[in-house]
Design an enzyme around this catalytic site. Structure first.
Site, PDB file in Angstrom:
ATOM      1  N   LYS A  95       0.862  -1.185   0.000  1.00  0.00           N
ATOM      2  CA  LYS A  95       0.000   0.000   0.000  1.00  0.00           C
ATOM      3  C   LYS A  95       0.899   1.236   0.000  1.00  0.00           C
ATOM      4  CE  LYS A  95      -3.772   1.810   2.940  1.00  0.00           C
ATOM      5  NZ  LYS A  95      -4.516   1.532   4.194  1.00  0.00           N
ATOM      6  N   SER A 171      -9.375   1.534   3.368  1.00  0.00           N
ATOM      7  CA  SER A 171      -8.492   2.233   2.452  1.00  0.00           C
ATOM      8  C   SER A 171      -7.461   1.326   1.775  1.00  0.00           C
ATOM      9  CB  SER A 171      -7.753   3.344   3.188  1.00  0.00           C
ATOM     10  OG  SER A 171      -6.926   2.802   4.204  1.00  0.00           O
ATOM     11  N   SER A 195      -9.558  -0.758   7.664  1.00  0.00           N
ATOM     12  CA  SER A 195      -8.995  -0.527   6.324  1.00  0.00           C
ATOM     13  C   SER A 195      -8.298  -1.721   5.697  1.00  0.00           C
ATOM     14  CB  SER A 195      -8.021   0.651   6.352  1.00  0.00           C
ATOM     15  OG  SER A 195      -8.737   1.851   6.269  1.00  0.00           O
TER      16      SER A 195
END
Lengths: 529, 114
Positions: A95, A171, A195
């Site tokens: 990420k 996210s 997330s």
């Protein structure tokens, strides 16, 4: 042979025994990325064309050359009889909120679009040292602020591989999407309110939020410093155990990284669930959220399909010898989001003050008369609306005249949420649970554009995941079926502090018991093209 | 007295207060963005106000992070020694404007404190 459908565990074993080379594997995954990903995320809004909609769009930065070099090194290492580590030649994505040395590290924001990290985040460094091969950095909600990935400054935003008109969640949306689409068997994500778990549920993959402090946050661009947890995204529970084994443990560079010894998660998987006490709570089968126009609250049951999936998992675990305890009251679950609106915003505002257009990152190109105007212009142009919202709310609720009624009150509510869990996991208490089994999300993946813009409704997507972040406890989301639209459903296991081994063991038992179910043979839409 | 008796239901952020927050936050917003953000802030505030209805004992401790840290869990403090970064030029290269290893900024406004 398509390596992209194998687990990380299988790949590492095949590479280590020289049945396939790390280079072949890396090339195979790069080819899969070429086939399914489409355009990488780029700054600025993009006109949609057919090519945009057809891809997963997980990546912001592909590190092809470094990946090929690294894979060749792993092969050389094996050829000379050395052990390259637990992730021998296994590709992974990261990420884009973790620093990776000499690589753009954007946080999905214009303000960091030109930032090249000078060092590795600890979990990244550990994956590389264990023989992992980094394929690239994947998209996210700007600074992780969102549950759909639509807020990234890098567009086109990621799509759900199961249905391209749906969000992948967020996210860590592109982490989950990249794993679901077979672009990598593993991805490193972060979880501040859900997330990792929410996108894992939306994309039909496994996602684990470890105990706060189990995995170092060094080199992670901070959101809510008391809530952020790095963790694994994978296609099965064994791979999550493998990856957690590699990234967990103390770190002298993070004062909140715990010194608790890291158990052998892989060795513990096979122990079964006989005699374990697993709870079901009515407070996790409904959500409560405020009306947009009035001060009323609506209580709504989660969808029947999701509740059925959770109860089915409970039955399978019961058949394996677990004891199902019901009902387990968790009365403060509904306060998780309002408390989060306060606590996370105060922490976010504090963390975002460092972006000033002076030391690194974006600086306005407009003429300015003084330093104050430089700050305002650079931050005004560099931040998207979500960071701005968090800064303003954080400043409001922590202002001297309001902090007692908002911030301190939210921290006290956090105590109540923590106590809910302490009560049910207390070995001498009434419930004596080993784990709580819940849905991960109130719904399956929602359509792109349906919720984005309504920051309150978007936040309520995390209602069933955020209590674990307040309490610091571990949680894991595991795929448990498909709904009538063919979208993945996730179930969540929550446990006491540092009980990751137990959660992985229960998850593994569930996977084994449901291995022959029809939905496990289904593949995401993107792979049928 | 419990905290619930403090009246903060129905509080709203006014445009005036909003503009002050924007200034404190060192942000610059378009009018369209300001209107959207103010609307979202007040919508979030309505959600936050649910906290007002929870009866809380004054003695209830706050939780600043969930997991309790014992001395065994907590890492030992490092010796307070500086460790120079091996390649400081790499860090300086990230800056929008540098001169002789200094960050360059425009004039710093001066305020006379009363």
């Amino acid at each position: 042979m398509d390596f992209c459908d194998l687990s990380a565990f299988e790949l590492a074993s095949l590479i280590r025994s020289r049945k396939i080379s790390a280079l072949e594997v890396t090339q195979g995954f790069l080819q899969r990325i070429e086939q399914v990903d489409g355009l990488p995320g780029k700054l600025g809004s993009m006109e949609s064309n057919s090519h945009d909609v057809e891809g997963v769009h997980a990546f912001i930065t592909l590190t092809t050359e470094q990946a090929l070099q690294r894979a060749a090194q792993i092969d050389q290492c094996i050829a000379t009889g050395e052990d390259p580590g637990m992730l021998a030649g296994v590709p992974f994505t990261v990420k884009d909120i973790f620093c990776v040395k000499d690589t753009p590290t954007t946080a999905g924001s214009r303000i960091l679009a030109n930032f090249v990290a000078p060092y590795h985040a600890t979990p990244v460094e550990r994956m590389l040292r264990a023989g992992g091969v980094l394929l690239g950095k994947v998209n996210l909600d700007e600074f992780t602020y969102g549950s759909s990935n639509e807020s990234s400054a890098f567009q086109p935003c990621p799509r759900n591989p199961w249905k391209l008109d749906r969000v992948p969640g967020g996210s860590s949306g592109a982490s989950a999407a990249s794993v679901a689409a077979g672009e990598a068997p593993l991805s490193l994500g972060t979880d501040t309110a859900g997330s990792i778990r929410q996108p894992a549920a939306f994309c039909g993959v496994v996602g684990m939020k470890p105990t706060y402090g189990r995995v170092s946050r060094y080199g992670l661009i901070a959101f809510g410093s008391s809530l952020d947890c790095p963790g694994p995204v994978s296609r099965d529970v064994r791979d999550a155990a493998l990856m957690l084994q590699v990234i967990a443990g103390e770190d002298e560079r993070d004062a909140t990284a715990s010194r608790q010894p890291v158990p052998d998660y892989l060795a513990g998987l096979e122990k079964g669930v006989k005699g374990l006490r697993i709870g079901l709570s009515p407070d996790y089968f409904r959500i409560t959220y405020p009306h947009v126009e009035s001060d009323d609250y609506t209580e709504q049951a989660i969808t029947t399909e999701i509740e059925t999936a959770v109860r089915h998992a409970a039955e399978l675990l019961q058949e394996q010898g677990a004891e199902i305890i019901e009902p387990v009251p968790m009365p403060n679950t509904r306060y998780g989001i309002p408390a989060y609106f306060v606590i996370s915003r105060v922490e976010a505002a504090s963390n975002l003050h460092r972006y000033d257009g002076v030391k690194y990152g974006y600086r306005t190109s407009q003429p300015v008369k003084d330093l104050a105007e430089l700050y305002r212009r650079s931050r005004g142009e560099g931040f998207g609306v979500q960071p701005k919202l968090r800064i303003l709310m954080g400043m409001y609720v922590s202002a001297a005249q309001y902090s007692e009624q908002y911030y301190r009150r939210a921290l006290k509510v956090r105590t109540l949420i923590r106590r809910d869990f302490e009560r049910i996991f207390d070995p001498q208490g009434e419930y004596r649970l080993d784990a709580l089994l819940t849905p991960t999300t109130p719904t399956t993946a929602f359509p792109l554009g349906e919720v984005y813009g309504d920051s309150v409704l978007m936040q309520y997507a995390d209602q069933l995941t955020v209590p674990a972040n307040h309490a610091g406890i571990p949680g894991i989301s595991i795929p448990s079926g498909l709904d009538s639209q063919g979208l993945p459903i996730g179930i969540q296991l929550l446990g006491a502090d540092f009980s990751e081994g137990l959660l992985l063991r229960i998850g593994w038992a569930f996977e084994q018991a449901s291995a022959d179910e029809f939905w496990r043979k289904k593949v995401p839409e993107i792979l049928l093209k | 007295m419990t905290d619930t008796e403090q009246p903060f239901e129905n509080q709203k952020i006014s445009r005036q207060l909003f503009d002050y927050l924007v200034q404190l936050a060192a942000l610059e917003l378009s009018e369209e963005q300001a209107k959207y953000l103010l609307g979202e802030l007040n919508a979030q505030l309505r959600s936050i106000q649910e906290l007002a209805a929870i009866p809380l004992d004054e003695q209830l401790p706050v939780t600043t992070h969930g997991v309790p840290y014992t001395d065994q869990d907590r890492p030992e403090l490092r010796a307070d020694q500086s460790r120079p970064f091996p390649d400081s030029q790499k860090i300086l290269q990230q800056a929008p404007q540098v001169e002789d290893d200094y960050f360059v900024v425009p004039d710093i406004p001066h305020t006379t404190l009363e």
